[in-house]
Scaffold this motif. Sequence first.
Motif, PDB file in Angstrom:
ATOM      1  N   MET A 162       0.819  -1.209   0.000  1.00 16.87           N
ATOM      2  CA  MET A 162       0.000   0.000   0.000  1.00 16.87           C
ATOM      3  C   MET A 162       0.854   1.261   0.000  1.00 16.87           C
ATOM      4  SD  MET A 162      -2.825  -1.143   2.832  1.00 16.87           S
ATOM      5  CE  MET A 162      -4.005  -2.464   2.546  1.00 16.87           C
ATOM      6  N   PHE A 163       2.011   1.174   0.644  1.00 17.44           N
ATOM      7  CA  PHE A 163       2.883   2.338   0.760  1.00 17.44           C
ATOM      8  C   PHE A 163       3.588   2.664  -0.558  1.00 17.44           C
ATOM      9  CE2 PHE A 163       6.979   4.329   1.772  1.00 17.44           C
ATOM     10  CZ  PHE A 163       6.562   5.383   2.584  1.00 17.44           C
ATOM     11  N   MET A 164       3.582   1.733  -1.517  1.00 17.67           N
ATOM     12  CA  MET A 164       4.341   1.936  -2.745  1.00 17.67           C
ATOM     13  C   MET A 164       3.865   3.145  -3.536  1.00 17.67           C
ATOM     14  SD  MET A 164       6.748  -0.169  -2.686  1.00 17.67           S
ATOM     15  CE  MET A 164       6.727  -0.021  -0.898  1.00 17.67           C
ATOM     16  N   GLY A 165       2.590   3.505  -3.403  1.00 15.07           N
ATOM     17  CA  GLY A 165       2.093   4.694  -4.083  1.00 15.07           C
ATOM     18  C   GLY A 165       2.790   5.954  -3.616  1.00 15.07           C
ATOM     19  N   CYS A 166       3.197   5.969  -2.378  1.00 11.59           N
ATOM     20  CA  CYS A 166       3.962   7.099  -1.841  1.00 11.59           C
ATOM     21  C   CYS A 166       5.297   7.222  -2.565  1.00 11.59           C
ATOM     22  CB  CYS A 166       4.167   6.907  -0.336  1.00 11.59           C
ATOM     23  SG  CYS A 166       5.283   8.091   0.428  1.00 11.59           S
ATOM     24  N   VAL A 212      -1.553   8.327 -10.348  1.00 10.84           N
ATOM     25  CA  VAL A 212      -0.413   7.457 -10.626  1.00 10.84           C
ATOM     26  C   VAL A 212      -0.041   6.638  -9.391  1.00 10.84           C
ATOM     27  CG1 VAL A 212       2.040   7.411 -11.194  1.00 10.84           C
ATOM     28  CG2 VAL A 212       0.515   8.920 -12.451  1.00 10.84           C
ATOM     29  N   GLY A 213       0.157   7.307  -8.268  1.00 11.67           N
ATOM     30  CA  GLY A 213       0.518   6.594  -7.040  1.00 11.67           C
ATOM     31  C   GLY A 213      -0.592   5.683  -6.558  1.00 11.67           C
ATOM     32  N   PHE A 214      -1.830   6.141  -6.701  1.00  8.19           N
ATOM     33  CA  PHE A 214      -2.975   5.354  -6.261  1.00  8.19           C
ATOM     34  C   PHE A 214      -3.105   4.063  -7.065  1.00  8.19           C
ATOM     35  CE2 PHE A 214      -7.502   4.414  -7.094  1.00  8.19           C
ATOM     36  CZ  PHE A 214      -7.869   3.984  -5.834  1.00  8.19           C
ATOM     37  N   LEU A 215      -3.029   4.170  -8.391  1.00 12.12           N
ATOM     38  CA  LEU A 215      -3.157   2.985  -9.240  1.00 12.12           C
ATOM     39  C   LEU A 215      -1.998   2.019  -9.012  1.00 12.12           C
ATOM     40  CD1 LEU A 215      -4.349   4.622 -12.595  1.00 12.12           C
ATOM     41  CD2 LEU A 215      -5.717   3.304 -10.967  1.00 12.12           C
ATOM     42  N   LEU A 247      -2.705  -1.596  -7.381  1.00 18.73           N
ATOM     43  CA  LEU A 247      -2.426  -2.777  -8.196  1.00 18.73           C
ATOM     44  C   LEU A 247      -1.419  -3.687  -7.506  1.00 18.73           C
ATOM     45  CD1 LEU A 247      -2.897  -4.274 -10.834  1.00 18.73           C
ATOM     46  CD2 LEU A 247      -1.089  -2.899 -11.882  1.00 18.73           C
ATOM     47  N   SER A 248      -0.376  -3.103  -6.924  1.00 19.11           N
ATOM     48  CA  SER A 248       0.620  -3.898  -6.216  1.00 19.11           C
ATOM     49  C   SER A 248      -0.006  -4.633  -5.035  1.00 19.11           C
ATOM     50  CB  SER A 248       1.754  -2.992  -5.730  1.00 19.11           C
ATOM     51  OG  SER A 248       2.711  -3.725  -5.001  1.00 19.11           O
ATOM     52  N   THR A 249      -0.883  -3.955  -4.298  1.00 19.67           N
ATOM     53  CA  THR A 249      -1.519  -4.570  -3.131  1.00 19.67           C
ATOM     54  C   THR A 249      -2.492  -5.665  -3.527  1.00 19.67           C
ATOM     55  OG1 THR A 249      -1.358  -2.412  -2.024  1.00 19.67           O
ATOM     56  CG2 THR A 249      -2.729  -4.079  -0.981  1.00 19.67           C
ATOM     57  N   VAL A 250      -3.278  -5.418  -4.585  1.00 19.06           N
ATOM     58  CA  VAL A 250      -4.250  -6.416  -5.034  1.00 19.06           C
ATOM     59  C   VAL A 250      -3.541  -7.683  -5.507  1.00 19.06           C
ATOM     60  CG1 VAL A 250      -5.959  -6.931  -6.814  1.00 19.06           C
ATOM     61  CG2 VAL A 250      -6.063  -4.763  -5.592  1.00 19.06           C
ATOM     62  N   ALA A 298      -4.245   3.025  -0.275  1.00 21.77           N
ATOM     63  CA  ALA A 298      -3.447   3.407  -1.440  1.00 21.77           C
ATOM     64  C   ALA A 298      -3.608   4.896  -1.740  1.00 21.77           C
ATOM     65  CB  ALA A 298      -3.860   2.571  -2.651  1.00 21.77           C
ATOM     66  N   PHE A 299      -4.820   5.415  -1.588  1.00 21.61           N
ATOM     67  CA  PHE A 299      -5.042   6.845  -1.802  1.00 21.61           C
ATOM     68  C   PHE A 299      -4.270   7.664  -0.779  1.00 21.61           C
ATOM     69  CE2 PHE A 299      -7.342  10.755  -0.850  1.00 21.61           C
ATOM     70  CZ  PHE A 299      -7.457  11.328  -2.111  1.00 21.61           C
ATOM     71  N   LEU A 300      -4.310   7.235   0.462  1.00 16.81           N
ATOM     72  CA  LEU A 300      -3.609   7.963   1.518  1.00 16.81           C
ATOM     73  C   LEU A 300      -2.100   7.928   1.300  1.00 16.81           C
ATOM     74  CD1 LEU A 300      -4.200   9.511   4.122  1.00 16.81           C
ATOM     75  CD2 LEU A 300      -3.976   7.383   5.373  1.00 16.81           C
ATOM     76  N   ALA A 301      -1.573   6.773   0.891  1.00 16.13           N
ATOM     77  CA  ALA A 301      -0.137   6.668   0.617  1.00 16.13           C
ATOM     78  C   ALA A 301       0.263   7.559  -0.551  1.00 16.13           C
ATOM     79  CB  ALA A 301       0.230   5.216   0.323  1.00 16.13           C
ATOM     80  N   ALA A 302      -0.578   7.611  -1.596  1.00 13.27           N
ATOM     81  CA  ALA A 302      -0.292   8.492  -2.732  1.00 13.27           C
ATOM     82  C   ALA A 302      -0.287   9.953  -2.304  1.00 13.27           C
ATOM     83  CB  ALA A 302      -1.329   8.264  -3.831  1.00 13.27           C
ATOM     84  N   LEU A 303      -1.174  10.295  -1.387  1.00 12.62           N
ATOM     85  CA  LEU A 303      -1.228  11.668  -0.879  1.00 12.62           C
ATOM     86  C   LEU A 303       0.020  12.001  -0.063  1.00 12.62           C
ATOM     87  CD1 LEU A 303      -3.131  14.081  -0.910  1.00 12.62           C
ATOM     88  CD2 LEU A 303      -4.195  13.215   1.163  1.00 12.62           C
ATOM     89  N   VAL A 304       0.492  11.038   0.715  1.00 12.71           N
ATOM     90  CA  VAL A 304       1.734  11.243   1.475  1.00 12.71           C
ATOM     91  C   VAL A 304       2.904  11.460   0.517  1.00 12.71           C
ATOM     92  CG1 VAL A 304       3.374  10.159   3.058  1.00 12.71           C
ATOM     93  CG2 VAL A 304       0.924   9.946   3.475  1.00 12.71           C
TER      94      VAL A 304
END
Length: 345
Positions: free
Chosen positions: A157-161, A197-200, A204-207, A232-238
């Motif tokens: 989930m953190f990968m979007g960050c 970008v980070g969210f997707l 995807l990585s988590t799913v 994932a949204f929160l990690a992308a925001l971070v």
Amino acid sequence: MKGLKYQLKNIRRDKLCILSFLLPVIIGLAIHLLSGVSFSSIGETDFCIVENNLSVSAIEWLQTNGNVTTVPDITSLKNTVNDPATQKIGVLQDSDGIKTILSGDEFKITTVIGTTLPQLYTERNNMDLTKITVIPPADNSDALVSLLIVITLVTAMFMGCTFNAMSIIGEKEDGIALVNEVLPMSKREYIIQKISVGFLGGMLSTVLTACICMKITANQVLPLLLLIILSAFLAALVGLFIGHFSSGLMVGIVYIKIVMILFIAPPVLFYLAIPHDSALHTLTYLLPSSAAFYGLMSLLSGQTQGLTTDIIILFVHCVLWLLVFAAVERQQGKQKNRYQRFTCM
């Protein structure tokens, strides 16, 4: 849509982002391969005996209580017991039954077993008169494996960050950020592209990781998807925050590592050390990843109690941090306008 394609193309050239995407998936495959291994066997007691020294009944009794290793002589037994890499208990025949040999550097539990083993052997007949009922665990999933799965999913989930932070930092260093300022693209569109970008990527990585190392029932699909989407949204925001405040690549990497440690390590400690019904446990929800961690552990254990609360708390964090980022961007825009008016004067 074209802007999003460009962002995805830019990410594809970044080897760190690709590695960040694949790492949780690879770990998930490793956990899946280990899913048939019972980690409970690690805690079994190991006994070491000398060949032809103990009676058959004594050997059978030891085998019912742990693993038995046979060595040819007493010297080999002492060497095996004294080996720092082992936790073996030496067992020899005695006039009253059996006696044990310990090296003195064992774990506390091994020492207790070694000192009480002769008495247990002497009273084994009395123990046979006692009716013992073994209650099997409700879940065959090993607790350690479940913990590893959740840690891997939270990492995914953190990968979007990482995606967002490295993308923004790369644009700053390549000068693309200056070009973006003169393009016919609003700040809102730019933020949506970066979050997407980070969210997707994180989702995807988590799913993929969840499909590999989790066994999901039909009624768990929706809660799992909600946890993944919000996290994932929160990690992308971070990642947007890190990219915004990072002045260079090395600074950004340091920020990513610090945030990643805070994102993953504290929830594990909270889960293991803080009782779930305590007031301190409620305070742990101030860290957004705690809700994701607790929710995933509930899904793996088959519990639904508190799962709705975890999802709601994650949603509140998403809204709150999105408003904070919007306020930061608005304040920066005001400062930039003041600077431009000042230079024009």
